[in-house]
Design a protein around this motif. Structure first.
Motif, PDB file in Angstrom:
ATOM      1  N   PHE A   1     -14.834  13.470   6.544  1.00  0.00           N
ATOM      2  CA  PHE A   1     -13.629  14.114   6.042  1.00  0.00           C
ATOM      3  C   PHE A   1     -13.917  15.452   5.369  1.00  0.00           C
ATOM      4  O   PHE A   1     -12.992  16.213   5.078  1.00  0.00           O
ATOM      5  CB  PHE A   1     -12.900  13.174   5.088  1.00  0.00           C
ATOM      6  CG  PHE A   1     -12.238  12.023   5.797  1.00  0.00           C
ATOM      7  CD1 PHE A   1     -11.170  12.238   6.649  1.00  0.00           C
ATOM      8  CD2 PHE A   1     -12.704  10.731   5.635  1.00  0.00           C
ATOM      9  CE1 PHE A   1     -10.573  11.188   7.320  1.00  0.00           C
ATOM     10  CE2 PHE A   1     -12.116   9.670   6.300  1.00  0.00           C
ATOM     11  CZ  PHE A   1     -11.036   9.895   7.143  1.00  0.00           C
ATOM     12  N   ALA A   2     -15.178  15.744   5.126  1.00  0.00           N
ATOM     13  CA  ALA A   2     -15.541  17.058   4.587  1.00  0.00           C
ATOM     14  C   ALA A   2     -15.806  18.071   5.704  1.00  0.00           C
ATOM     15  O   ALA A   2     -15.925  19.259   5.448  1.00  0.00           O
ATOM     16  CB  ALA A   2     -16.774  16.946   3.703  1.00  0.00           C
TER      17      ALA A   2
ATOM     18  N   GLU B   1     -20.841   7.328   2.355  1.00  0.00           N
ATOM     19  CA  GLU B   1     -21.432   8.642   2.615  1.00  0.00           C
ATOM     20  C   GLU B   1     -21.056   9.150   4.004  1.00  0.00           C
ATOM     21  O   GLU B   1     -20.811  10.348   4.203  1.00  0.00           O
ATOM     22  CB  GLU B   1     -22.955   8.555   2.487  1.00  0.00           C
ATOM     23  CG  GLU B   1     -23.644   9.910   2.509  1.00  0.00           C
ATOM     24  CD  GLU B   1     -25.134   9.813   2.274  1.00  0.00           C
ATOM     25  OE1 GLU B   1     -25.798  10.865   2.239  1.00  0.00           O
ATOM     26  OE2 GLU B   1     -25.642   8.668   2.129  1.00  0.00           O
ATOM     27  N   GLN B   2     -20.984   8.249   4.979  1.00  0.00           N
ATOM     28  CA  GLN B   2     -20.590   8.637   6.334  1.00  0.00           C
ATOM     29  C   GLN B   2     -19.157   9.151   6.365  1.00  0.00           C
ATOM     30  O   GLN B   2     -18.869  10.203   6.946  1.00  0.00           O
ATOM     31  CB  GLN B   2     -20.734   7.447   7.287  1.00  0.00           C
ATOM     32  CG  GLN B   2     -22.167   7.061   7.597  1.00  0.00           C
ATOM     33  CD  GLN B   2     -22.244   5.845   8.497  1.00  0.00           C
ATOM     34  OE1 GLN B   2     -21.237   5.182   8.768  1.00  0.00           O
ATOM     35  NE2 GLN B   2     -23.447   5.533   8.971  1.00  0.00           N
TER      36      GLN B   2
ATOM     37  N   HIS C   1     -12.736  20.870   0.488  1.00  0.00           N
ATOM     38  CA  HIS C   1     -12.400  20.348   1.825  1.00  0.00           C
ATOM     39  C   HIS C   1     -11.255  19.334   1.741  1.00  0.00           C
ATOM     40  O   HIS C   1     -11.250  18.328   2.426  1.00  0.00           O
ATOM     41  CB  HIS C   1     -13.638  19.697   2.449  1.00  0.00           C
ATOM     42  CG  HIS C   1     -14.830  20.600   2.476  1.00  0.00           C
ATOM     43  ND1 HIS C   1     -14.882  21.752   3.230  1.00  0.00           N
ATOM     44  CD2 HIS C   1     -16.013  20.531   1.806  1.00  0.00           C
ATOM     45  CE1 HIS C   1     -16.054  22.344   3.059  1.00  0.00           C
ATOM     46  NE2 HIS C   1     -16.746  21.624   2.197  1.00  0.00           N
ATOM     47  N   SER C   2     -10.304  19.570   0.876  1.00  0.00           N
ATOM     48  CA  SER C   2      -9.238  18.611   0.672  1.00  0.00           C
ATOM     49  C   SER C   2      -8.297  18.547   1.863  1.00  0.00           C
ATOM     50  O   SER C   2      -8.078  19.532   2.570  1.00  0.00           O
ATOM     51  CB  SER C   2      -8.429  18.998  -0.578  1.00  0.00           C
ATOM     52  OG  SER C   2      -9.238  18.988  -1.716  1.00  0.00           O
ATOM     53  N   PHE C   3      -7.741  17.353   2.052  1.00  0.00           N
ATOM     54  CA  PHE C   3      -6.655  17.206   3.014  1.00  0.00           C
ATOM     55  C   PHE C   3      -5.454  18.041   2.576  1.00  0.00           C
ATOM     56  O   PHE C   3      -4.817  18.712   3.364  1.00  0.00           O
ATOM     57  CB  PHE C   3      -6.210  15.728   3.064  1.00  0.00           C
ATOM     58  CG  PHE C   3      -6.848  14.921   4.138  1.00  0.00           C
ATOM     59  CD1 PHE C   3      -7.648  13.853   3.825  1.00  0.00           C
ATOM     60  CD2 PHE C   3      -6.650  15.244   5.460  1.00  0.00           C
ATOM     61  CE1 PHE C   3      -8.235  13.106   4.817  1.00  0.00           C
ATOM     62  CE2 PHE C   3      -7.230  14.496   6.460  1.00  0.00           C
ATOM     63  CZ  PHE C   3      -8.034  13.427   6.133  1.00  0.00           C
TER      64      PHE C   3
ATOM     65  N   SER D   1     -16.920  15.278  18.879  1.00  0.00           N
ATOM     66  CA  SER D   1     -15.790  15.955  18.246  1.00  0.00           C
ATOM     67  C   SER D   1     -15.343  15.163  17.024  1.00  0.00           C
ATOM     68  O   SER D   1     -15.309  13.928  17.044  1.00  0.00           O
ATOM     69  CB  SER D   1     -14.629  16.107  19.241  1.00  0.00           C
ATOM     70  OG  SER D   1     -13.949  14.888  19.417  1.00  0.00           O
ATOM     71  N   THR D   2     -15.006  15.879  15.967  1.00  0.00           N
ATOM     72  CA  THR D   2     -14.541  15.217  14.750  1.00  0.00           C
ATOM     73  C   THR D   2     -13.226  14.488  15.004  1.00  0.00           C
ATOM     74  O   THR D   2     -12.969  13.449  14.394  1.00  0.00           O
ATOM     75  CB  THR D   2     -14.371  16.236  13.619  1.00  0.00           C
ATOM     76  OG1 THR D   2     -13.584  17.338  14.084  1.00  0.00           O
ATOM     77  CG2 THR D   2     -15.717  16.757  13.148  1.00  0.00           C
ATOM     78  N   GLN D   3     -12.418  15.022  15.916  1.00  0.00           N
ATOM     79  CA  GLN D   3     -11.153  14.350  16.217  1.00  0.00           C
ATOM     80  C   GLN D   3     -11.393  12.975  16.820  1.00  0.00           C
ATOM     81  O   GLN D   3     -10.673  12.018  16.511  1.00  0.00           O
ATOM     82  CB  GLN D   3     -10.324  15.203  17.191  1.00  0.00           C
ATOM     83  CG  GLN D   3      -8.919  14.660  17.465  1.00  0.00           C
ATOM     84  CD  GLN D   3      -8.086  14.556  16.213  1.00  0.00           C
ATOM     85  OE1 GLN D   3      -7.909  15.533  15.500  1.00  0.00           O
ATOM     86  NE2 GLN D   3      -7.578  13.370  15.918  1.00  0.00           N
ATOM     87  N   SER D   4     -12.422  12.851  17.652  1.00  0.00           N
ATOM     88  CA  SER D   4     -12.758  11.545  18.218  1.00  0.00           C
ATOM     89  C   SER D   4     -13.167  10.565  17.126  1.00  0.00           C
ATOM     90  O   SER D   4     -12.819   9.385  17.169  1.00  0.00           O
ATOM     91  CB  SER D   4     -13.896  11.688  19.233  1.00  0.00           C
ATOM     92  OG  SER D   4     -13.512  12.477  20.327  1.00  0.00           O
TER      93      SER D   4
END
Length: 347
Positions: free
Chosen positions: A310-311, A304-305, A6-8, A330-333
């Protein structure tokens, strides 16, 4: 170092540097050609453009560094990335809790009894998130879930279905969420009668939809149901005309397809005592290919959060508290709130 799934930025440092150089040279070449043939950029803005080119070209290196920092559990800026749940609650949606078995718990429903589930279906399909609590594994039948999913998929709302259950006396423990269309596709594979009833109901509803709204015929103050037209086919459409319209408004029943589907499932499965309960194990057996189980728990440690955030690859992620479902956001939020917290720390 092994690259995370799950890398950037899924490339090695060497590739990142080469990419940065290529981007820099390409942008300089393009800028030179534009200046030669169009006179842009002007001399007065030349320095600004060059600075912008340099910053853009560094993006692959910045992403590579950020990726290493996150994978190693490091910190960025003046402190750890933090998720401010007091602000996230304003952006989240806990959803509409659908009553067990769409409001008719453990009872066979067909024909006139199908009207009893319509209000629950209307409420569920007016929300963006539907919460299905399996409780101890005896609250929901597959047939009732199929009716709900069919309506959600057709109307495109709710667009997220969240599942919870009671585990070791703890209620509403989060199990996962998924899109209604994905869930429907999986559930239709479970029984050939599901698929047959599903298409029969949609075909019957489509025939009645061709008639449009009813006309008020004086001296009546209510709308009279018309007889089935001669071209209409199929017992399901012909025998249930009373479901097709509202006699008080003359408008078509927007949930006719689902009401007919419940009738068919009630007659062919529920009436024979063959409805299957959905428990935790069965949920995973049927929906594991599409069920998204990732979550962020309010009681986890900060690292951990942020690692969980980010994963996450999906556009939405569940928020829990001691594993109990709280909301979906939403993850974007979440990204925006984390970055806003970083900027506040720098002030």
């Amino acid at each position: 170092m092994k690259t995370s799934e799950h890398s950037f930025w899924p490339f090695t440092p060497k590739v990142s540097i080469i990419t940065a150089v290529i981007v820099l040279l390409a942008l300089l070449l393009i800028t030179g050609l534009l200046r030669t043939y169009s006179g842009w950029p002007a001399d007065s803005s030349g320095n600004t453009v060059l600075i912008g080119i340099f910053i853009v070209s560094l993006l692959p290196i910045v992403l590579a560094i950020l990726n290493v920092v996150i994978e190693r559990g490091g910190t960025i800026g003046y402190g750890d990335l933090k998720i401010d749940f007091s602000k996230i609650e304003q952006l989240s949606n806990s959803g509409f809790a659908v009553p067990a078995n769409i409001g008719v718990r453990g009872q066979y429903v067909a024909d006139s009894g199908t009207s009893n589930i319509l209000e629950t279906l209307r409420a569920a399909t007016s929300s963006g998130v539907a919460l299905i609590d399996l409780e101890d594994g005896h609250a929901w039948w597959e047939t009732r879930l199929l009716v709900l999913l069919a309506g959600a998929d057709r109307l495109k709302k709710p667009d997220k279905i969240v599942f919870t259950a009671t585990i070791e006396a703890k209620q509403q423990i989060y199990l996962g969420w998924a899109r209604p269309g994905d869930l429907l596709e999986q559930l239709l594979k479970e029984d050939p009668r599901y698929l047959k009833s599903f298409y029969a109901a949609r075909a019957a509803a489509a025939q009645w939809a061709l008639l449009g709204p009813l006309e008020l015929i004086p001296p009546y103050s209510y709308y009279i149901m018309p007889p089935p037209p001669p071209w209409m086919q199929g017992a399901l459409a012909l025998n249930h005309s009373w479901m097709a319209f509202s006699t008080s408004t003359g408008l078509p029943n927007e949930l006719l397809s689902e009401q007919l589907l419940q009738h068919e499932l009630g007659e062919t499965i529920e009436n024979k005592g063959e409805a299957k309960h959905i428990n935790i194990v069965h949920l995973d057996e049927v929906f594991s290919p599409v069920l998204i189980k990732k979550q962020i728990d309010k009681n986890w440690g900060n690292q951990e959060q942020t690692n969980a955030l980010f994963a996450a690859e999906e556009p939405f992620i569940a928020i829990t508290e001691n594993a109990k479902y709280s909301a979906i956001v939403s993850t974007q939020s979440l990204y925006n709130e984390v970055l806003r917290g970083m900027m506040d720390n720098k002030k």
